[in-house]
Design an enzyme around this catalytic site. Structure first.
Site, mmCIF file in Angstrom:
data_model
loop_
_atom_site.group_PDB
_atom_site.id
_atom_site.type_symbol
_atom_site.label_atom_id
_atom_site.label_comp_id
_atom_site.label_asym_id
_atom_site.label_seq_id
_atom_site.Cartn_x
_atom_site.Cartn_y
_atom_site.Cartn_z
ATOM 1 N N ASP A 149 0.807 -1.213 0.000
ATOM 2 C CA ASP A 149 0.000 0.000 0.000
ATOM 3 C C ASP A 149 0.853 1.282 0.000
ATOM 4 O OD1 ASP A 149 -2.376 1.465 0.193
ATOM 5 O OD2 ASP A 149 -2.336 1.435 2.389
ATOM 6 N N ASN A 383 6.600 -7.427 6.833
ATOM 7 C CA ASN A 383 5.312 -6.859 7.197
ATOM 8 C C ASN A 383 4.194 -7.613 6.483
ATOM 9 O OD1 ASN A 383 3.601 -4.576 8.341
ATOM 10 N ND2 ASN A 383 3.040 -4.492 6.188
ATOM 11 N N GLU A 384 3.243 -8.080 7.270
ATOM 12 C CA GLU A 384 2.019 -8.707 6.774
ATOM 13 C C GLU A 384 2.212 -9.704 5.642
ATOM 14 O OE1 GLU A 384 -1.046 -5.868 5.958
ATOM 15 O OE2 GLU A 384 -1.306 -5.394 8.071
ATOM 16 N N ASN A 439 -0.925 -6.154 13.339
ATOM 17 C CA ASN A 439 -1.648 -4.985 12.847
ATOM 18 C C ASN A 439 -3.139 -5.263 12.998
ATOM 19 O OD1 ASN A 439 0.844 -4.052 12.117
ATOM 20 N ND2 ASN A 439 0.621 -4.488 9.933
ATOM 21 N N TYR A 445 -11.447 -1.408 8.948
ATOM 22 C CA TYR A 445 -11.790 -2.414 7.925
ATOM 23 C C TYR A 445 -12.843 -3.384 8.447
ATOM 24 C CZ TYR A 445 -7.764 -0.631 5.341
ATOM 25 O OH TYR A 445 -6.895 0.185 4.669
ATOM 26 N N GLU A 477 0.225 -1.585 14.125
ATOM 27 C CA GLU A 477 -0.636 -0.714 13.313
ATOM 28 C C GLU A 477 -2.073 -0.788 13.806
ATOM 29 O OE1 GLU A 477 -0.629 -1.188 9.022
ATOM 30 O OE2 GLU A 477 1.527 -1.588 9.009
ATOM 31 N N TRP A 522 -1.186 3.810 12.841
ATOM 32 C CA TRP A 522 -0.782 3.895 11.432
ATOM 33 C C TRP A 522 -1.533 5.059 10.844
ATOM 34 C CZ3 TRP A 522 2.941 1.999 8.564
ATOM 35 C CH2 TRP A 522 2.846 2.079 7.158
ATOM 36 N N LYS A 541 -4.364 7.801 6.405
ATOM 37 C CA LYS A 541 -4.324 7.409 7.819
ATOM 38 C C LYS A 541 -3.274 8.196 8.602
ATOM 39 C CE LYS A 541 -6.283 2.854 7.228
ATOM 40 N NZ LYS A 541 -6.098 2.750 5.768
HETATM 41 C C1 BDP Z 1 -1.702 -2.484 6.643
HETATM 42 C C2 BDP Z 1 -0.364 -2.340 5.938
HETATM 43 C C3 BDP Z 1 -0.028 -0.899 5.578
HETATM 44 C C4 BDP Z 1 -1.249 -0.230 4.987
HETATM 45 C C5 BDP Z 1 -2.373 -0.253 6.019
HETATM 46 C C6 BDP Z 1 -3.674 0.424 5.522
HETATM 47 O O1 BDP Z 1 0.690 -2.880 6.720
HETATM 48 O O2 BDP Z 1 1.054 -0.864 4.689
HETATM 49 O O3 BDP Z 1 -0.991 1.068 4.525
HETATM 50 O O4 BDP Z 1 -2.680 -1.578 6.288
HETATM 51 O O5 BDP Z 1 -4.519 -0.282 5.010
HETATM 52 O O6 BDP Z 1 -2.300 -3.652 6.288
HETATM 53 O O7 BDP Z 1 -3.775 1.633 5.641
#
Ligand code: BDP
Length: 564
Positions: A149, A383-384, A439, A445, A477, A522, A541
């Site tokens: 992202d 990451n993720e 995260n 979401y 996050e 985040w 964000k």
């Molecule tokens: C997380 C990711 C991050 C994204 C964030 C988002 O680690 O890079 O920018 O979500 O959705 O899953 O804002």
């Protein structure tokens, strides 16, 4: 690898400035460092190969020296030519690499050419969205098709330097302060030095904390230990640095700043110098309009100023290693850093020997670059990733072992979003790591528009996570998009009020839990992303806007973090 440095024995030539870029046989100016994507509109989505070139001049007396060409980072695949001769290929972004060009330059004018590509690769880095979709919902159909992202910027993004030294030279140094004793205020500092073959027989002097040691070099590796009394331990409150000076008499010298500090952890807590520490700060990005991901010193100073203003004590270099100057400032100002490898967007297509070897290599390189920074308190290997696949277990166990074998003094972590209450998406690799980093986007979401409901679900999820792992948990996050200037009462998604309330209530909840060691909203600032329906040009964000102005949540966090 030592970063080039000018001193009374070393000479550094900085090659930053305006270079020439060849695009379809037509030449135009291009800034180095910088990304090509925002310097020209027609190159916004360009992936290359593009040819960078510049000239440099070498005075006669330097031609016979040991010469090292150093790139802070090139995104991503590149081939380097000196005077038409290929001297190096490099295949990972965000990390430095060096080229030994001793004997390859001539007196006067020389030409440096760098061919750069930034192709997204399925099962590689930078990672492309697999055709069948990805675990990271929402990316499918994004343009460019990055499986992450943030915008996939290309180019020579960090400084380029050439260093001239004698052939008898210091190659590397590794400092370990982890055996220090806080109660007795005793600093135990191990210094491992690596020198070139040509230095054999020379005398080396190491000076640290007023103690001077002289050693005759009979090996390319040597180790010395220093014991300092009445030590000022490095911490965010007192970021005291001691100079360490290495000298090969009349041939070479290198000085660096050392912070003496100890990191430890148990089932519930993270400790700095024996005292529990709670990580307040952000995941962020190293990017800015026009520069793309190019190194930009005013941005660093501004961001540290804002981190201090908001009462943060840490940040994560999501989702790749940043320019090393970020770490210099963090050392100096007392900010803790979670240093992340450039492994973002990992899917099931990455779980093969070739990619694993590349990832291991990257991890070795990030540790090699950043090992001596006291500010770095954790290595994050990814990451993720799509870590609910059985193959992820072996892949990440290997990364954990690699980091641990190199450095036992810091926790090694992986940032997961897959370790969820839902067994079908359960992470298979997270259990290998020292601290559980997750995260979580409750109230965004999931439980959209319903902060209270989201918080209840978050609390339940975290309690279960703790029960399962019995390790400290770090929420790397959480957050909500807020478009600066959008207001709504009662708080509604995308308004500054909604973001502020979600962040405030989440931080309050996380600070109450005794197994939580940190809460990073985040993100620090808004940032550019690929195009998709969820992103109005930027990811919003940020607690600050992309040009670093505070949103409502910034004021809220500043207050929340002021007395903790
Ligand atoms: C997380 C990711 C991050 C994204 C964030 C988002 O680690 O890079 O920018 O979500 O959705 O899953 O804002």
């Amino acid at each position: 690898m030592l970063r080039p440095k000018s001193n009374s024995m070393r000479m550094v030539l900085c090659l930053d400035g305006i270079w020439t870029l060849k695009v379809n046989n037509e030449e135009r100016p291009i800034a180095v460092p910088g990304s090509w994507n925002e310097q020209y509109q027609d190159l916004c989505y360009e992936e290359g190969p593009l040819v960078y070139s510049t000239d440099f001049f070498v005075p006669e007396k330097f031609v016979d020296k040991h010469i090292r060409l150093y790139f802070g980072a090139v995104n991503t695949d590149c081939v380097i030519f000196i005077n038409g001769e290929k001297v190096k290929e490099n295949h990972i972004g965000y990390l430095p690499f060096e080229v030994d060009i001793t004997g390859k330059v001539r007196k006067g004018k020389n030409e440096l050419k760098v061919v750069v590509e930034n192709h997204l690769k399925m099962g590689g880095f930078p990672s492309k969205i697999p055709e069948e979709g990805t675990h990271t919902v929402g990316f499918l159909g994004s343009f460019p098709a990055a499986n992450f992202d943030f915008f996939p910027y290309g180019g020579i993004i960090r400084p380029v330097m050439m260093e001239f030294t004698e052939h008898s030279r210091i190659v590397d140094v590794w400092v370990d302060t982890s055996e220090s004793n806080m109660e007795e205020k005793l600093g135990k500092v191990k210094v491992k030095v690596m020198v070139s073959e040509e230095a054999m027989g020379e005398e080396m002097k190491i000076t640290f904390g007023g103690i001077e040691k002289k050693v005759k070099l009979i090996n390319t590796h040597l180790e010395e230990e220093f014991t300092l009394r009445d030590v000022k331990f490095w911490s965010p409150k007192v970021p005291h640095l001691y100079p360490l000076k290495l000298e090969i008499m009349e041939k070479d010298e290198y000085e660096l700043e050392i912070g003496i500090r100890v990191i430890s952890w148990d089932e519930k807590r993270l400790y700095l110098n024996g005292k529990p520490i709670f990580l307040k700060g952000f995941g962020k990005h190293e990017e800015f309009p026009v520069l793309g991901q190019g190194t930009f010193y005013p941005l660093m100073v501004k961001d540290f100023n804002l981190l201090k203003w908001i009462n943060a004590n840490s940040f994560r270099t999501s989702h790749y290693p940043y320019s090393e100057e970020w770490l210099d400032l963090a050392d100096r100002l007392g900010v803790l850093v979670i240093d992340e490898a450039p492994h973002v967007g990992i899917t099931r297509h990455h779980y093969n020997t070739k990619t694993q070897n590349l990832a291991v290599e990257n991890l070795k390189r990030i540790i090699d670059r950043d090992k001596n920074h006291p500010s770095v308190i954790m290595w994050s290997v990814a990451n993720e990733p799509e870590s609910n696949y059985p193959e992820a277990d072996k892949f990440f166990k290997m990364l954990y072992k690699t980091a641990k074998n190199l450095d036992r003094t810091r926790p090694v972590v992986m940032v997961s979003m897959m370790d969820t209450p839902d067994e079908r998406t359960r992470d298979v690799a997270l259990r290998h790591f020292d601290i559980i980093c997750v995260n979580r986007y409750y109230g965004w979401y999931v439980h959209q528009g319903r902060i209270e409901e989201g918080l209840k679900a978050l609390e339940k999820d975290l309690d279960e996570l703790y029960k399962r792992h019995k390790k400290p948990i770090f929420i790397t996050e959480f957050g909500a998009d807020a478009i600066a200037g959008f207001h709504y009462d009662p708080p509604q998604m995308f308004s500054e009020e909604y973001q502020a309330e979600l962040i405030k209530k989440t931080v309050e909840l996380l600070m109450r839990k005794d197994y939580i060691i940190g809460a990073h909203p985040w993100a620090f600032a808004d940032f550019k992303t690929p195009q998709n329906v969820r992103r109005p040009i930027l990811n919003h964000k940020g607690v600050f806007t992309r040009d670093r102005q505070p949103k409502l949540s910034a004021h809220v966090l500043r207050k929340l973090w002021s007395n903790s």
